[in-house]
Design a protein around this motif. Structure first.
Motif, PDB file in Angstrom:
ATOM      1  N   GLU A  42      28.999 -16.402  21.568  1.00  0.00           N
ATOM      2  CA  GLU A  42      28.996 -15.540  22.754  1.00  0.00           C
ATOM      3  C   GLU A  42      29.520 -16.332  23.948  1.00  0.00           C
ATOM      4  OE1 GLU A  42      25.088 -13.755  22.973  1.00  0.00           O
ATOM      5  OE2 GLU A  42      25.206 -13.160  20.873  1.00  0.00           O
ATOM      6  N   LYS A  54      31.800  -9.581  20.114  1.00  0.00           N
ATOM      7  CA  LYS A  54      31.095  -9.404  18.836  1.00  0.00           C
ATOM      8  C   LYS A  54      31.665  -8.217  18.065  1.00  0.00           C
ATOM      9  CE  LYS A  54      26.818  -9.863  20.893  1.00  0.00           C
ATOM     10  NZ  LYS A  54      25.343  -9.930  21.016  1.00  0.00           N
ATOM     11  N   ARG A  88      18.709 -17.462  24.319  1.00  0.00           N
ATOM     12  CA  ARG A  88      18.554 -18.927  24.182  1.00  0.00           C
ATOM     13  C   ARG A  88      17.978 -19.561  25.435  1.00  0.00           C
ATOM     14  NH1 ARG A  88      22.912 -17.308  21.385  1.00  0.00           N
ATOM     15  NH2 ARG A  88      23.182 -18.193  19.285  1.00  0.00           N
ATOM     16  N   LYS A  94      16.330 -20.051  19.689  1.00  0.00           N
ATOM     17  CA  LYS A  94      16.083 -18.625  19.931  1.00  0.00           C
ATOM     18  C   LYS A  94      14.657 -18.196  19.612  1.00  0.00           C
ATOM     19  CE  LYS A  94      20.122 -16.350  18.190  1.00  0.00           C
ATOM     20  NZ  LYS A  94      20.770 -15.069  17.993  1.00  0.00           N
TER      21      LYS A  94
HETATM   22 MG   LIG Z   1      23.319 -13.124  20.459  1.00  0.00          MG
END
Ligand SMILES: [Mg+2]
Ligand SMILES: O=c1nc[nH]c2c1ncn2[C@H]1C[C@H](O)[C@@H](COP(=O)(O)OP(=O)(O)OP(=O)(O)O)O1
Length: 203
Positions: A42, A54, A88, A94
């Motif tokens: 990302e 994405k 994050r 995560k």
């Molecule tokens: Mg993601």
């Protein structure tokens, strides 16, 4: 039933999309059904850019129409953070728990009337050879002082949803789908779905 692919590896999003697409007559598949596909990096600077990244990457890979969701929490007292870095925020691994704890800690000294925040969701629909379609939705709230409720995922336990007068994690999936940023974005997509899906199905 027609099938729609959501380019996400997030179990919480997967469950919500499965539920929200059902009444529209679509069966949802996600990247959890394609474990061999690697995470798309990302690298965008906005939710929209990341959703497009994405969706287009996975649409090209699978050679079919794909929807991607990029979402997160923007907190006024933190100048919009964690924003696009929501997943994050407390580190690369995560962790929803660690992310929430970090936010609660940063807001310890912030008074109740300065705890405004909103969830944001960008949805991108990409098909090989077609222009990508993008919509977005928001949901207004306040950051609580402790976690509440056990439904949902992500930051739901510390987000007080103003429209419902409850923590997001205290809402049933049905109630969350009435007010969430994701549902609000999807509603803008609904009328476009038939034309976006025309000729975009499984080959
Ligand atoms: Mg993601
Ligand atoms: O309804 C929600 N309720 C609570 N938290 C939420 C929600 N919607 C997004 N969020 C949080 C979770 C995660 O910390 C970040 C999304 O990050 P985001 O990159 O879009 O998703 P992700 O990395 O988990 O999965 P993927 O990129 O495979 O779709 O915002």
């Amino acid at each position: 039933m027609s099938e729609v692919i959501i380019a996400t590896k997030n179990q919480g999003k997967a469950k919500e999309f499965t539920r929200m697409f059902q009444p529209l007559g679509f069966e949802v598949k996600t990247l959890l059904d394609f474990p061999e596909i690697k995470d798309v990096e990302e690298t965008g600077t906005t939710f929209e850019e990341n959703a497009i990244l994405k969706a287009e990457t996975i649409a090209r890979l699978l050679d079919r129409m794909v929807i991607a969701d990029d979402s997160g929490l923007a907190i006024d007292a933190l100048e919009g953070r964690p924003g696009i870095y929501s997943a994050r925020y407390a580190g690369e691994e995560k962790s929803d728990e660690a992310n929430m704890n970090k936010v609660l800690e940063e807001l310890t000294d912030v008074p109740d009337n300065e705890r405004k925040a909103r969830f944001f969701c960008a949805l991108a629909v990409a098909s090989p050879g077609k222009e990508t379609f993008i919509v977005s939705g928001t949901c207004e709230g306040l950051i609580l002082r402790e976690k509440r409720g056990s439904y949902g995922f992500g930051y739901d336990p510390i987000f007080f949803a103003i429209e419902k007068g409850k923590a997001m994690a205290e809402l049933t999936p049905e109630e969350k789908a009435q007010i969430s940023h994701r549902a609000n974005a999807l509603r803008k997509l609904e009328s476009e779905l038939p034309s976006l899906l025309a000729g975009a199905g499984k080959k």
